[in-house]
Enzyme design. Sequence first.
Site, PDB file in Angstrom:
ATOM      1  N   ASN A 286      23.125  19.903  33.220  1.00 41.09           N
ATOM      2  CA  ASN A 286      21.666  19.798  33.320  1.00 41.09           C
ATOM      3  C   ASN A 286      21.058  19.061  32.139  1.00 41.09           C
ATOM      4  OD1 ASN A 286      21.918  21.289  35.652  1.00 41.09           O
ATOM      5  ND2 ASN A 286      20.807  23.073  34.912  1.00 41.09           N
TER       6      ASN A 286
ATOM      7  N   ARG B 111      20.761  12.679  50.375  1.00 38.01           N
ATOM      8  CA  ARG B 111      22.074  12.864  49.741  1.00 38.01           C
ATOM      9  C   ARG B 111      22.998  13.472  50.775  1.00 38.01           C
ATOM     10  NH1 ARG B 111      20.920  12.346  44.221  1.00 38.01           N
ATOM     11  NH2 ARG B 111      18.860  13.124  43.575  1.00 38.01           N
TER      12      ARG B 111
ATOM     13  N   ARG C 263      18.827   9.015  43.085  1.00 42.95           N
ATOM     14  CA  ARG C 263      19.451   8.824  41.788  1.00 42.95           C
ATOM     15  C   ARG C 263      20.796   9.535  41.689  1.00 42.95           C
ATOM     16  NH1 ARG C 263      15.452   8.142  37.543  1.00 42.95           N
ATOM     17  NH2 ARG C 263      14.472   9.896  38.591  1.00 42.95           N
TER      18      ARG C 263
ATOM     19  N   HIS D  18      12.291  11.135  50.855  1.00 43.31           N
ATOM     20  CA  HIS D  18      12.838  12.407  50.412  1.00 43.31           C
ATOM     21  C   HIS D  18      12.839  13.444  51.529  1.00 43.31           C
ATOM     22  CE1 HIS D  18      12.786  16.129  47.747  1.00 43.31           C
ATOM     23  NE2 HIS D  18      13.817  15.451  47.282  1.00 43.31           N
TER      24      HIS D  18
ATOM     25  N   TYR E 154      23.101  25.764  47.166  1.00 44.42           N
ATOM     26  CA  TYR E 154      21.653  25.602  47.056  1.00 44.42           C
ATOM     27  C   TYR E 154      20.979  26.504  48.083  1.00 44.42           C
ATOM     28  CZ  TYR E 154      22.029  21.236  44.292  1.00 44.42           C
ATOM     29  OH  TYR E 154      22.280  20.301  43.319  1.00 44.42           O
TER      30      TYR E 154
ATOM     31  N   ARG F 253      10.708  27.237  40.243  1.00 49.00           N
ATOM     32  CA  ARG F 253      12.042  27.266  39.637  1.00 49.00           C
ATOM     33  C   ARG F 253      12.053  26.691  38.232  1.00 49.00           C
ATOM     34  NH1 ARG F 253      15.901  23.403  42.349  1.00 49.00           N
ATOM     35  NH2 ARG F 253      15.271  22.002  40.667  1.00 49.00           N
TER      36      ARG F 253
ATOM     37  N   HIS G 149      16.139  26.178  45.852  1.00 53.13           N
ATOM     38  CA  HIS G 149      15.752  24.810  46.198  1.00 53.13           C
ATOM     39  C   HIS G 149      14.756  24.766  47.357  1.00 53.13           C
ATOM     40  CE1 HIS G 149      16.631  20.567  47.611  1.00 53.13           C
ATOM     41  NE2 HIS G 149      16.533  20.377  46.307  1.00 53.13           N
TER      42      HIS G 149
END
Length: 899
Positions: free
Chosen positions: A69, A403, A433, A463, A496, A592, A620
Amino acid sequence: MLGADGGTDEAAGDEVGGRAGEFDRSSSEFYLNRELSELAYQRRVLHEALDERNPLLERVRFLSIFTRNMDEFFMKRVGGLKQQMEAGITDRTVDGHTPREQWGAVLDAARPMFARQTDCYESVIRPALAEAGVHVVDYDDLSPDERASMREYFERSVLPTLTPLAFDPAHPFPFISNLSLSLAVLTREDDEESPTFTRVKIPQNLPRLVEIAAGERYVLIEEVVRANLDLLFPNAEVVEASLFRLTRNAEVRRDEEVAEDLIDMIEEVLEQRRFATAVRLEVEAGTSERVRQTLVEQLDLDEREVFERPGPMDYREFDTLLDLDRPELKLPEWTPQPHPRLQRQRTPLNDASDDGGDIFARIREDDILLHHPYHSFTDTVQRFIAEAATDPDVLAIKAAIYRTASDSQVIQSLIDAADNGKQVAVMVELKARFDEQNNLEWVRRLEENGIHVAYGTIGLKTHTKTALVVRQEDDGVELYSHVATGNYHSETAKGYVDLGLLTADRDIGQDLVKVFNFFTGPSLDEEFRKLLIAPVTMRDRLTRYVRREAEHARAGRSARIVAKVNALEDPEIVAELYEAAMAGVDVDLVVRDICRLRPGIEGVSENVNVYSVVGRFLEHSRIYYFENGARDPDLRADDSPLGEPEYYIGSADLMTRNLDSRVEAVAPVEDTAIREQLRFVLDLLLRDNRKCWEMNADGSYEQRQPGPGEAVISTQEVLMERARRAAADDDVDCGIPAGDATESDLLVEPADSGRGEFSPGREAIDQGRGEPGPGEPNRGGPSRDRNDVGSGRADRDADSDATGPGADSSASNAEPDSEASDAGTDDRTSAAVESVVATAGGDSAVAENGDLPGPLRDNPDAWYRPDSDHYDFAVRTPDGTVYRETAEGAAAVVERFEE
């Protein structure tokens, strides 16, 4: 001056805003700093490694997570700040600070965090591992035989991979790759006065933890290399060999407007990222000034960007220790469960039958809520796409991929669909990314199979996590939609926490048709029936909903907002929430990581609470709840949107980039049974006392702890157990049963509908036990005939008070029984775990003659009947008056305090 937690050192709590109750949208003191708020989250992550209640190898895992992270934080956020500084940008953020001020504050805040990580490993984790029989030893502590073995291993397997790169008049300074671990070696030959600098890269394709004795003794590979440098430099004296690690900026941007080909542009970005500006240098404690200055000068670094690290400076590969067969040192393994709605009459994957067993028949019955990792991704989302690929009635499949896994079965199913003659269109976001390369490879493979692929949109990042199946049925073409908070990624779905809605709602399907047409067409429609779509309608709609709650509060009605998001960063939304709170709206935010809003400011945000949950799974999902005057029966009319509570789930956080610069989709949840599940989740999060942190006005956090005798409530543990029990119970009708019905602040229907006042588990949570009192209704969900496709929501609502399985609603939870956990599992938390998954029912405590339950009859002074339109009983307790709708609920409270 910036404080370590994101606010100014001068401003905290009641002092913010001058006189109490004053709020100025433009005043920087009301906004926490984005970067420091994210670092506050990383402190919470690091705490999981420090928390002695966690099993030992779980703590090791969080050491690794913290390193990953922080690496990403420096690459993205610090890299971005440094870019702004180099560009001469001096604009101040909404919290009042320039890029340079933030850069300095971030470096100052990160330094003690790294020191704490090192101390945690050296003083606590490493000794505890040794005590458990897992030794990570220094090379000097090896026996002569072990050293001989390691030298042989080095000569045979490591030495051939090494490439020493000298820096001298004949050789330029070598390129140092991002996040690579290296040795800075100073060597001297006989006739040299000054030693030569040589960089030796530690191989990344060999095990970092070199096994000396299987499962028992390890030594770090960098120590093996350092101890055997004489074999690499046979004719030179090794004067020094110091470890260092470099981090480079990942914020490499290109102008999309002038790029002729988006794929070529992304490939160039990937190449440029390799050579991007250095943003952090970690050096081993004891590194000489000569080596340090050489690195700083050649890498063009500021001395403040140098972090001296005693002990290991990279803990990423330490998570390989979790592969050890030491279950007593780990959390119990978790296997995502089948979804109850999708395992009845289950046909094999890809084999749709005519008996109503296909997934589309299930979705036609009612909407389905998926909750990962509690529900299996393979048996739900992947099945949805796979069955569509082989179903002869499916005409088209469309999906938006942000992703996905490198071996994605979702992508393979889309390819299979094209082979089977379906129309397939896929939006693959090339600008995701760190997943650019993976997505590029999938784009090429999809195109090779004749699939229509959109790469992204100019100026926006896609997204949204959505898929659409178009199917020919007897009564026409039907649309089946999947709107989710998480990616189509089978691996991250195991770790997640995400939500997904499978629905045959025509309006949602038509909205997705418009979204997918935008991906392949020229423009994005600005009118949608139900979905909130960024960047066209979402900001306006969310703002409108917040202001609507404020209007309800000003009119004297109960008003409530609850939001669960990853981040709350957008200044305009923060300001709207402040103003709503000042109007009297109760606001609970489960955020979060990044949160700019300050709770607890006198007269401004006193009725705002901010929480953060950090557990074994990464939170998430995004959930939004607006009460919308649902407690006022005078508001409701057939043509009015007021008076009905609203729930939404989707991909968007409350960040400026999500609302203005990304394509996002958020869907309304209208099915009452699914609302109950969402309410149960929100209630759990707000009651969590094991993994939940509460924010103070200055941006600092304190972890909640259970009080004496209070049951432990861990949201993720409760939901795992609920999912496990639901999958094993043939009568459970929903993904995660909400349990029995007790009073709550959250509604699923208007308050006078018979269901709106109820909340799964609130009273049971209060008591630390979950069995409903005699006669209390069971919320596990009624069993329905799956062949009755037309049953719909009306049937579900009609059966809502039926007693069935999954009735218990206790939200308490026991920690895993691990020898590595000092806290262990005590009797009260063991009992709480049992109560949270109990499926008990019972006969009514109110006899047919209308007699009150015994506790009320025996304690007449403990309760009374209030003057209330909603509650029939009020119980006097040491903590104040508690209101209950039913005699059974009131009796349960009396019993609790009798004990």
